[in-house]
Design an enzyme around this catalytic site. Structure first.
Site, PDB file in Angstrom:
ATOM      1  CB  SER A 281      -0.856  -0.048   1.221  1.00 59.22           C
ATOM      2  OG  SER A 281      -0.121   0.344   2.269  1.00 59.22           O
ATOM      3  CE  LYS A 282      -1.230   7.492  -2.881  1.00 58.20           C
ATOM      4  NZ  LYS A 282      -2.470   7.960  -3.427  1.00 58.20           N
TER       5      LYS A 282
END
Ligand code: GLU
Length: 519
Positions: A281-282
């Site tokens: 994920s970011k």
């Protein structure tokens, strides 16, 4: 055996932003599989979820694929990049997206341009009784779900509208009562079973499968309907997609059955994970392909690294560096892993460094200058002479061995780009040598270097030989102060290399300054 005459695969992103690293891997595995079997790699845009649509996202997806070299054979292309393989007569301008062209015999390749097609197939399922209109309000659906939760049942539509009389249903549809279209999943169907090319046999109980919505109340098809209709009409032979879509596959299989269509083969590729094993994920780092390219990761390294996230060439192979062509040769869905693959940034840095080391200096310079790294790094603030092509190429020939990414240029050795050096004068003294000895050494170096002609300055090997000879036994006495005078740094490449990069004028200037400091 794979029937190579009909291999058609697709990458089918939804335009919700940039191209995600995981999306690049899905595209890559599709690309490799197609090329390996002489098949066709198609790029289709799945933009039926209007609420998630991001303007510019389609263009950015196509651009990133082009930049990494995964240009499709068929599907959507950017008009401005036109020429990357497709011919004029085969292309059509997209009706809804200016700047995008479509090429191939099975278009349109943008789902929002295919709404009539989905409607036609949804109507076909209604007519054959395989699907039905559902008029239930959001409130009713919530009540049903809550009651099921209380009774510890799986959340599922209770088929209420299926029990409405045919006349009533017809009347509601013609008078425009808001409705969706659902697939009628028969409980007596039995388990849905399919052979996944990565995961082996997958079995799901039909009673766990909901009467999925095929057409939403806004008239748009859901992902499931559009995806199955398109894969069928576009003659997709293999659906290679991320594991997160695995729960959708039984729904798709029921749809293929409802239409009476032959199914493609499925291959679900493992999730990409953060080092802590959570889904990539970011929050834990960059996930956009564009960001990696902007930071100076080479597309070849990125592709190589991504290919090995979830796949290996098997047969005990220890090879890690693969060109795209080598990947095509070696790729095999049978060697895709089932377990999630950890995205290890250190490994990517290592791999990128390996690719940078192999680049000829001219090519490296080309990439640094066209990639905008001259403007973004400390080079931008350097004096004119330290920004010339010739100077930068000399720097690169030294730095190439140590760069993890293009944006690191100058970072390890900022003295290459400094107008003035600032350092502690004490650093000039080799192992407790007295200032007089240091001054003597620096004056000696200055004299030697100023006596050298242009030819001697042009080769670092010559500088090395002359200075080593002059240094005699106690090398540090001469070479340490020289190196510090040229760099102001505790650690750096050798003084010969630095002097050669800086050139005669700048080297002598730095030496003079260091002598001044001591007086
Ligand atoms: N549109 C889906 C996505 O965004 C495609 C899933 C599939 O390949 O079936 O990933």
């Amino acid at each position: 055996m794979t029937n190579t005459s009909k291999i058609r695969v697709r990458f089918a992103p939804s335009p919700t932003g940039y191209l995600h690293i995981g999306g690049l891997r899905t595209a890559l595995y599709n690309y490799l599989f197609a090329k390996k079997h002489g098949g066709t790699f198609i790029l289709r845009i799945e933009d039926t979820d209007q609420s998630r649509f991001v303007p510019g996202a389609i263009e950015s997806l196509i651009q990133s694929l082009d930049e990494t070299g995964l240009t499709p054979d068929e599907g959507v292309f950017l008009k401005k990049n036109h020429g990357s393989g497709i011919r004029d007569q085969e292309t059509k301008e997209s009706k809804s997206y200016p700047g995008i062209i479509e090429s191939g015999d099975f278009g349109p390749y943008i789902q929002s341009e295919r709404l009539d097609i989905y409607k036609q197939y949804a109507d076909e399922l209604i007519a054959s009784g395989k699907a039905y209109h559902c008029f239930c309000s959001a409130e009713r659906l919530t009540e049903v779900r809550e009651a099921q939760a209380k009774n510890k049942q799986a959340p599922k539509y209770d088929k209420y509208c299926l029990s409405l009389a045919a006349d009533e249903r017809k009347q509601k549809v013609t008078s425009g009562v808001p409705c969706v279209i659902r697939l009628n999943v028969l409980e007596e169907h039995g388990d849905v079973v399919f052979a996944d090319l990565v995961r082996g046999e997958v079995r799901i109980r039909t009673q766990d499968i909901d009467d999925q919505v095929l057409v939403k109340s806004d008239g748009f098809p859901t992902y499931h309907l559009a995806n199955v209709v398109d894969d069928h009409l576009m003659r997709i032979s293999h659906v290679i997609r991320a594991e997160e879509w695995l729960p959708s596959t039984p729904k798709h299989i029921l749809l293929y059955e409802a239409f009476g269509w032959e199914m493609p083969q499925f291959a679900h590729i493992p999730l990409l994970l953060n080092p802590d094993k959570s889904k990539l994920s970011k929050r834990q780092g960059d996930v956009s392909v564009e960001e990696y390219l902007k930071k100076g990761y080479l597309k070849e390294a990125l592709i190589n690294f991504i290919a090995l996230l979830g796949w290996n060439p098997g047969q005990g192979s220890v090879q890690e560096i693969f060109s795209l062509d080598e990947l095509v040769q070696a790729f095999d869905l049978g060697h895709v892993h089932k377990a999630g693959a950890v995205f290890d940034l250190q490994k990517l840095d290592w791999m990128n460094a390996e690719y940078i080391k192999r680049l000829p200096v001219d090519e490296l310079y080309e990439k640094i200058s066209t990639g905008g790294f001259l403007e973004k790094t400390l080079i931008a603030a350097a004096p004119e002479a330290m920004r010339s092509e010739e100077y930068l190429k000399r720097v690169l020939s030294i730095e190439r061995e140590r760069l993890a990414k293009l944006s690191d240029i100058g970072e390890n050795n900022p003295f290459f780009f400094a107008a003035e050096l600032s350092y502690d004068t004490g650093l000039l003294h080799w192992k407790g040598n007295a200032p007089d000895m240091t001054r003597e050494a620096l004056t000696k170096s200055e004299k030697i270097l100023s006596d050298l002609n242009d030819l001697e300055w042009s080769k670092k090997e010559i500088l090395e030989k002359i200075l080593l000879e002059a240094a005699g036994e106690r090398k540090g006495d001469l070479l340490w102060p020289l190196r510090v005078a040229l760099t102001g740094a505790e650690r750096s490449p050798s003084p010969f290399e630095i002097a050669w990069v800086l050139g005669k004028e700048e080297s002598l200037k730095r030496l003079e300054n260091s002598i001044k400091r001591l007086s």
